[in-house]
Design a protein around this motif. Structure first.
Motif: not given
Length: 254
Positions: A153-160, A165-173
């Motif tokens: 999800l973080a990656l597809v948010l980054q693509c948009q 939002q993406a930076e918030g998700d990716e460290p969680t992953s």
């Protein structure tokens, strides 16, 4: 070991036996892990054809073969074929297992990934959110499969361009996969690379470079210097250095 199993089972049981087909699938997975995509595709097609004949097109094992073929097609950039295969798997698993089953949700994730590679970001985001929500309910927030969905999800948010939002998700992953799988696991290193990408897009070049170098070093150890995933990390680091006008450092990486 996988080739030995295939050869022995073909001799003893025959090429169409279900155990032989299972060994073909295992061999295909090993070949894919080494980046030998054409050979992996050939093995997956053999396994799929055999299972369709023996079990039918809707059997769960047949759908697993369809999904495996879709994955190796995606790795080769054959996105339209991969999307078709992933939709077939998803539809079949929804009928057989239900929409909330972990295997169904894995198919949702795989379809989201193929859609993202084709630039169909809104559809990919919808699928990624569905997969993440389902896996959190079924498996819990700390399960490796859930954390993979967080990263997707973080990656597809980054693509948009939804970088915050993406930076918030990716460290969680990334943090979760470090705990669950270890810092050197290929899935963890993919998350590190993805986090670097989000940081780069925000202009946080020093942090991004640190992440890129960590991912590259880990992939060289785990996968070897010539593996496609390792070379992708080399390219990401080269491009980051290029953006910072560090041309002499970027050139040998290119």
């Amino acid at each position: 070991m996988a080739r030995k199993a295939v050869a022995t089972r073909q001799d003893v049981l025959g090429a169409e036996h279900l155990d032989t087909l299972m060994s073909l699938g295992i061999l295909a997975s090993v070949l894919q892990g080494q980046g030998k995509y054409e050979q992996a595709e050939e093995m997956n097609r053999r396994a799929l054809e055999g299972r369709e004949k023996a079990l039918g097109k809707e059997h769960p094992d047949t759908l697993t073969s369809v999904g495996n073929l879709a994955l190796v097609l995606r790795c080769q950039g054959k996105y339209e074929q991969a999307e078709e295969m992933n939709r077939r798997v998803l539809e079949g698993r929804e009928k057989a297992l239900g929409k909330e089953h972990p295997s169904t949700l894995t198919s949702v994730n795989n379809l989201a990934s193929v859609l993202q590679y084709q630039g169909k970001y809104e559809q990919a985001e919808e699928m990624s959110r569905r997969a993440l929500e389902g896996k959190e309910k079924a498996l819990g927030k700390e399960h490796p499969d859930t954390l993979t969905s967080v990263g997707n999800l973080a990656l597809v948010l980054q693509c948009q361009g939804k970088y915050e939002q993406a930076e918030g998700d990716e460290p969680t992953s990334t943090g979760g996969q470090e705990k669950a799988l270890g810092k050197e696991h290929p899935d963890t290193l993919t998350s590190v690379d993805n986090l670097a990408l989000v940081l780069r897009c925000q202009g946080k070049y020093e942090q991004a470079e640190e992440m890129n170098r960590r991912a590259l070093e880990g992939k060289e150890k785990a996968l070897g210097k010539e593996h496609p995933d390792t070379l992708a990390s080399v390219y990401r680091l080269a491009y980051l250095l290029y953006q910072q006008e560090q041309y002499q450092d970027a050139l040998p990486l290119y």
